[in-house]
Design an enzyme around this catalytic site. Structure first.
Site, PDB file in Angstrom:
ATOM      1  N   SER A  57       0.838  -1.207   0.000  1.00 58.31           N
ATOM      2  CA  SER A  57       0.000   0.000   0.000  1.00 58.31           C
ATOM      3  C   SER A  57       0.868   1.251   0.000  1.00 58.31           C
ATOM      4  O   SER A  57       0.387   2.340  -0.293  1.00 58.31           O
ATOM      5  CB  SER A  57      -0.934   0.003   1.217  1.00 58.31           C
TER       6      SER A  57
ATOM      7  N   ASP B 117       5.566  -7.185   2.280  1.00 64.47           N
ATOM      8  CA  ASP B 117       4.685  -7.593   1.178  1.00 64.47           C
ATOM      9  C   ASP B 117       5.493  -7.937  -0.062  1.00 64.47           C
ATOM     10  O   ASP B 117       6.405  -7.192  -0.444  1.00 64.47           O
ATOM     11  CB  ASP B 117       3.763  -6.422   0.810  1.00 64.47           C
TER      12      ASP B 117
ATOM     13  N   LYS C 148       4.494 -11.565   2.882  1.00 68.33           N
ATOM     14  CA  LYS C 148       3.049 -11.760   2.680  1.00 68.33           C
ATOM     15  C   LYS C 148       2.781 -11.874   1.193  1.00 68.33           C
ATOM     16  O   LYS C 148       3.331 -11.095   0.400  1.00 68.33           O
ATOM     17  CB  LYS C 148       2.258 -10.598   3.275  1.00 68.33           C
TER      18      LYS C 148
ATOM     19  N   GLU D 174      -0.464 -12.500  -1.731  1.00 65.77           N
ATOM     20  CA  GLU D 174      -1.917 -12.481  -1.938  1.00 65.77           C
ATOM     21  C   GLU D 174      -2.364 -13.713  -2.714  1.00 65.77           C
ATOM     22  O   GLU D 174      -1.711 -14.094  -3.691  1.00 65.77           O
ATOM     23  CB  GLU D 174      -2.322 -11.218  -2.722  1.00 65.77           C
TER      24      GLU D 174
ATOM     25  N   GLU E  29      -9.166  -9.710   3.906  1.00 59.56           N
ATOM     26  CA  GLU E  29      -9.548  -8.314   3.607  1.00 59.56           C
ATOM     27  C   GLU E  29     -10.905  -8.243   2.909  1.00 59.56           C
ATOM     28  O   GLU E  29     -11.213  -9.058   2.026  1.00 59.56           O
ATOM     29  CB  GLU E  29      -8.471  -7.679   2.703  1.00 59.56           C
TER      30      GLU E  29
HETATM   31  O1  KIV Z   1      -0.443  -3.406   1.589  1.00 59.13           O
HETATM   32  C1  KIV Z   1      -1.052  -3.356   2.658  1.00 59.13           C
HETATM   33  O2  KIV Z   1      -0.982  -2.382   3.420  1.00 59.13           O
HETATM   34  C2  KIV Z   1      -1.887  -4.507   2.997  1.00 59.13           C
HETATM   35  C3  KIV Z   1      -2.930  -4.296   4.034  1.00 59.13           C
HETATM   36  C4  KIV Z   1      -4.141  -3.749   3.375  1.00 59.13           C
HETATM   37  C5  KIV Z   1      -3.224  -5.543   4.773  1.00 59.13           C
HETATM   38  O3  KIV Z   1      -1.762  -5.528   2.412  1.00 59.13           O
END
Ligand code: KIV
Length: 263
Positions: free
Chosen positions: A45, A83, A112, A114, A181
């Site tokens: 994000s 991420d 993380k 997706e 989410e």
């Molecule tokens: O990128 C991010 O901040 C996220 C959150 C929305 C969990 O993946």
């Protein structure tokens, strides 16, 4: 430096206490969040609230590594998750190569990714090669262009069953926790009950195992749009504007600096 949370303490917290996760993109904010959070997420994000892009898709591996290093520097005791950018884990080989970069070049504790069942083989490949993985199911921001917008999930029985299958597949593949989410609260509750690892919600109601918010949303700094699930704990943007205006006025009126700020 000892971390305040570990994979095993995160897993053990299920059913005992809700986990607090917050995003951070730099050392300064990470250091402010460290005391109250169980996990800090260097979310992609940042491509929107830090880099000013319309979505998360164009962030690169190098950029995520730069921000993850900064967060780890600022919050040395925190459990940090980084991420994986869009397009960096489309096959097992790329996923492992890029995740190894995160582990070798930063002090992050996990990555993380997706996706649900369609990503189970990737999660399995990473976890069996020593990479700790946090899953991310439900609304997947990296699919925004392919889905034509951010679509809330779990609205039909079929979607609900599919999400439960996603959660189980990610757990079976070895993930230590997952983010869920943009899912109806009752469905998210069912999903959290159907796995033994913590399910951290964002826009998924309160009956899950913890919550995550994007810091620039919850501090009221990001104004481009505010999803329904965001609670603003601070009117950050107003406070910043007001402070900068006071500073500018004082500079123009020669009221700053005063003697106490001068040598
Ligand atoms: O990128 C991010 O901040 C996220 C959150 C929305 C969990 O993946």
């Amino acid at each position: 430096m000892k971390k305040s949370m570990t994979i095993s303490s995160i897993k053990k917290s299920k059913g005992l206490k809700p986990l607090v996760m917050i995003t951070a993109y730099d050392a300064l904010f990470a250091s402010l969040f460290e005391a109250e959070s169980d996990m800090i997420l260097v979310g992609d994000s940042l491509n929107m609230s830090f880099a000013g892009k319309n979505d998360t898709l164009s962030v690169t591996m190098d950029q995520m590594i730069y921000h993850t290093k900064a967060v780890c520097n600022g919050a040395k005791n925190s459990f940090v998750i980084s991420d994986m950018p869009f397009g960096t884990y489309t096959n097992t080989e790329d996923a492992l190569h890029n995740s190894i970069r995160v582990f070798q070049e930063t002090n992050a504790d996990g990555v993380k990714i997706e996706g649900g069942k369609e990503k189970a083989d990737i999660v399995e490949h990473l976890t069996s090669n020593g990479i700790a993985v946090c899953g991310h199911i439900g609304l997947l921001p990296q699919s925004v262009r392919c889905e034509g917008g951010y679509k809330i999930k779990g609205k039909t029985n079929a979607q609900c069953l599919s999400l439960i299958a996603d959660a189980r597949a990610i757990e079976d593949a070895g993930a230590f926790c997952m983010v869920i989410e943009g899912v109806r609260s009752d469905v998210a509750q069912e999903i959290a009950k159907s796995v033994d690892i913590p399910v951290i919600g964002i826009g998924a109601g309160c009956d899950v195992d913890g919550q995550v918010l994007v810091f620039s949303d919850m501090l009221g700094l990001f104004e481009a749009f505010t999803p329904k699930f965001v609670k603003k704990y601070l009117n950050g943007a107003d406070l910043v504007r007001e402070s900068v205006k006071n500073y500018a006025d004082e500079v123009k009126n020669r009221n700053f600096p005063k003697d106490e700020h001068s040598y």
